[in-house]
Write a protein that holds these residues in place. Structure first.
Motif, PDB file in Angstrom:
ATOM      1  N   LEU A 315       0.835  -1.202   0.000  1.00 51.67           N
ATOM      2  CA  LEU A 315       0.000   0.000   0.000  1.00 51.67           C
ATOM      3  C   LEU A 315       0.873   1.257   0.000  1.00 51.67           C
ATOM      4  N   MET A 316       1.925   1.251   0.813  1.00 55.80           N
ATOM      5  CA  MET A 316       2.845   2.387   0.859  1.00 55.80           C
ATOM      6  C   MET A 316       3.485   2.609  -0.511  1.00 55.80           C
ATOM      7  N   ARG A 318       2.234   1.755  -3.488  1.00 57.32           N
ATOM      8  CA  ARG A 318       1.266   2.241  -4.473  1.00 57.32           C
ATOM      9  C   ARG A 318       0.852   3.692  -4.205  1.00 57.32           C
ATOM     10  N   GLU A 319       0.946   4.116  -2.944  1.00 51.84           N
ATOM     11  CA  GLU A 319       0.564   5.486  -2.625  1.00 51.84           C
ATOM     12  C   GLU A 319       1.651   6.493  -2.964  1.00 51.84           C
ATOM     13  N   ASP A 320       2.860   6.013  -3.240  1.00 51.90           N
ATOM     14  CA  ASP A 320       3.951   6.883  -3.663  1.00 51.90           C
ATOM     15  C   ASP A 320       3.819   7.096  -5.169  1.00 51.90           C
ATOM     16  N   ALA A 324       4.539   4.304  -8.004  1.00 53.20           N
ATOM     17  CA  ALA A 324       3.373   3.753  -8.686  1.00 53.20           C
ATOM     18  C   ALA A 324       3.521   3.877 -10.197  1.00 53.20           C
TER      19      ALA A 324
END
Length: 359
Positions: A315-316, A318-320, A324
């Motif tokens: 998740l970390m 993909r949130e960058d 991403a």
């Protein structure tokens, strides 16, 4: 005067993000957010409505909901761990729902409090659980000592494992001393459920040819007890023969390392169900006395931690934004065959590490 009794209302709590729950939320202006102390007080007092809302909180993807849910679980943790956790799987048509209802009603009559966590296939439209199978548990659903909760798989067995584990802890904190976790019966769901329960039961059928053909090889290594269900009427003798054959086959498969009890039962006629529970309960007690249960649960908690860590890191990642974008580019290269998956992962990790270090 109409003397007919009103039909009982099913007490099946809808999962989060389901059309049932969304419609109810839209129609109720009084459904306001609860504070941590309100959740705690409601769960400890056994308030089923508050328990349902707490599970919905756990299943939510909102950041503020997740933060509150984790604080809630952390606070309730000392009240958990005192139940018998049973995983239940079965071949198609083996009568899992009917069996669970019969077993649940029998346990309730004996003074136990039962929570059924059914890992359902998700609706491809809404993402919510397909509830038809669970609403058949009409007798169990109206009991004040039972709680039935479908969990949408949403195509992610790992995600279901996390939410089902957390739901199990909430139910234990609410005083349910028997937790029955039913698998969706596809893919790796048996392994997932076996990894969060104390004992694992497989239901099979007789009269379908080679009974062991209906049991996955991996499941044979996980299962603790096997029950040939629907042992009633003309099928009763076939079920007893099948049980003996399966028992012999399991001895060969396991190589003599731990006998697997193979019993027969009929959920329809409520025959053999109590004896089957006694076998499961005895196995749980044996593991408790030997210390195996504590070791098993500690290992499960460690596996849970690793799963949460992997999910959090992904998740970390993909949130960058930059990571991403790089992932999307490399995914296309892997898809087209221009780069191997290993090389893509190595490049992503190196790029992400450099970005996090400010290089």
């Amino acid at each position: 005067m109409d003397s007919r009794k009103p039909k009982p209302t099913l007490r099946v709590d809808p999962p989060s993000d389901s059309p049932v729950e969304n419609a109810a939320a839209r129609s109720s202006t009084a459904r306001r957010a609860l504070r941590l102390d309100q959740y705690l007080e409601g769960i400890v007092s056994g308030d089923r409505a508050i328990l349902g809302r707490a599970i919905t909180l756990v299943e939510s993807h909102r950041g503020d909901h997740q933060a509150l849910a984790q604080e809630l679980i952390e606070t309730l943790l000392p009240r958990t761990g005192k139940s018998v956790r049973v995983g239940i799987t079965g071949v198609p048509g083996s009568g899992k729902s009917s069996f669970i209802e019969t077993l649940g009603c029998d346990l309730v009559q004996r003074g136990r409090r039962v929570a059924v966590l059914a890992v359902d296939p998700s609706s491809g439209v809404s993402g919510g659980s397909i509830l038809g199978d669970k609403t058949r548990m009409t007798r169990l659903a109206v009991s004040e000592s039972a709680f039935i909760r479908p969990s949408p798989s949403a195509g992610r067995l790992g995600g279901v494992a996390q939410k089902t584990r957390e739901t199990m802890l909430l139910c234990e904190a609410a005083g349910y001393d028997v937790i029955l976790v039913e698998t969706v019966g596809v893919g790796q769901s048996e392994t997932v459920v076996a990894g969060m329960t104390d004992v694992f039961l497989a239901l099979v059928l007789a009269g379908a040819g080679d009974e062991l053909q209906g049991i996955k090889r991996g499941l044979l290594e996980l299962v603790d007890v096997i029950a040939v269900n629907k042992a009633d009427g003309e099928n009763r003798e076939r079920a007893e023969i099948a049980a003996r054959e399966i028992s012999t086959a399991m001895h060969i498969v396991r190589g003599g390392e731990g006998e697997v009890p193979v019993l027969t039962c009929s959920a329809l006629e409520n025959r053999g169900v109590h004896e089957l529970w006694a076998t499961l309960d005895d196995l749980h007690e044996q593991r408790h006395r030997s210390g195996e249960l504590e070791r098993r649960r500690r290992e499960q908690s460690l596996q849970w931690m690793h799963a949460l860590l992997e999910e959090g890191l992904l998740l970390m990642f993909r949130e960058d934004a930059s990571a991403a974008a790089e992932m999307n580019r490399l995914e296309e290269e892997v898809r087209s065959g221009r780069r191997s998956p290993y090389a893509a992962v190595r490049k992503l990790l190196d790029a992400f590490a450099a970005h996090r270090n400010g290089d």
